[in-house]
Design an enzyme around this catalytic site. Structure first.
Site, mmCIF file in Angstrom:
data_model
loop_
_atom_site.group_PDB
_atom_site.id
_atom_site.type_symbol
_atom_site.label_atom_id
_atom_site.label_comp_id
_atom_site.label_asym_id
_atom_site.label_seq_id
_atom_site.Cartn_x
_atom_site.Cartn_y
_atom_site.Cartn_z
ATOM 1 N N GLU A 37 0.790 -1.311 0.233
ATOM 2 C CA GLU A 37 -0.248 0.056 0.189
ATOM 3 C C GLU A 37 0.604 0.740 -0.161
ATOM 4 O OE1 GLU A 37 -2.948 0.319 3.192
ATOM 5 O OE2 GLU A 37 -3.826 -1.839 2.395
ATOM 6 N N GLU A 59 -6.098 9.522 9.956
ATOM 7 C CA GLU A 59 -4.887 9.219 10.079
ATOM 8 C C GLU A 59 -5.050 9.840 11.220
ATOM 9 O OE1 GLU A 59 -3.997 7.553 8.060
ATOM 10 O OE2 GLU A 59 -4.702 7.007 6.147
#
Length: 272
Positions: free
Chosen positions: A49, A60
């Site tokens: 990824e 995040e």
């Protein structure tokens, strides 16, 4: 056949669990990214990824937020990320690469152009954190035209009705978000995670890979006992940046962590 499907078939045939590391393109500096990608494959990654830097990464935690800030300080944008994939593909034509990020940079790039360029570069799919499948019809049609897979998120709170919708639109596998909150969150509660995961697994036509909160080889192995695979991001980025700031080798540090996770997962995977 898409590289993702080929990899999943191979893992199933060998009774192995998927291990997928996440890194942010351009962090801690752009010249390292392609070498990192190769190092992670050597260390046991099945799928990579690669994060597209974005200034407002809402899902995040602080570790990946800072990674994106460092990448943006080097002016890393979509074209740069795609060029990194191209460089990687010069010597690795098999490992799937998933571009992970947020819709805004891709929208600015242009959906059709992005999909065309991503596939030409050698990317296999995307995970767009802020694009739920219910709102992805236009993007999905463009992705399908170019052969780019859409990897969607699901979580403990995903309803049966929504899982049914995701089943109709997803490709490859699903990213199972193990925790409420942001990436790098603490305190995985394994019995609860297992019960919730198995509920979603029973509703899914695709493999479910667990991400968020996996920090150690022991934790990765515990999750892999019941899951189809694990995704590690923040813990890996911590290793990379700590080594870099200490003037040590980020390739060695990241490789050591991922190798230990691979070994721990394989030790239990052969018994499942």
């Amino acid at each position: 056949m898409n590289r993702i499907d080929k990899t999943l078939e191979k893992l199933k045939a060998n009774r192995k669990k998927m291990l997928s590391p996440y890194i942010t393109a351009g962090d801690p500096y752009p010249e390292l990214t392609v070498s990192l990608m190769h190092q992670l494959v050597k260390s046991g990654a099945d799928v990579l990824e690669l994060g597209i830097p974005f200034s407002d990464p809402m899902a995040e935690g602080p570790v990946i937020q800072r990674a994106m800030e460092r990448a943006l300080a080097h002016s890393i944008h979509c074209d740069d990320v795609l060029n990194m994939v191209r460089q990687f593909r010069k010597t690795d034509t098999e490992t799937p690469v998933i571009l992970m990020g947020y819709l805004n940079p891709i929208e600015q790039y242009g959906y059709d152009l992005f999909a065309q360029q991503a596939v030409e570069a050698g990317a296999d799919g995307t995970i767009l954190v802020d694009l739920p499948p219910e709102e992805a019809d236009g993007v999905s049609r463009v992705w399908q035209k170019h052969g780019l897979y859409s990897i969607y998120l699901c979580s403990p709170t995903t309803s049966a009705e929504r899982m049914n919708f995701i089943n109709q639109h997803a490709n490859g596998y699903l990213y199972y978000v193990s925790l409420k909150g942001v990436t790098g969150s603490d305190a995985l509660k394994l019995p609860e995670l297992k019960a919730q995961y198995l509920q979603r697994k029973a509703q899914s036509k695709l493999p479910l890979m667990v991400g968020f909160g996996i920090k150690t080889p022991e934790m990765a192995a515990q999750v892999a006992e019941f899951a189809d695979g694990v995704i590690v991001g923040a813990a890996l980025i911590n290793e990379i940046i700590e080594a870099y700031e200490a003037k040590k080798d980020p390739l060695q540090a990241s490789g050591a962590l991922l190798s230990s996770m691979r070994q721990a997962i394989d030790n239990i995977g052969s018994m499942v």
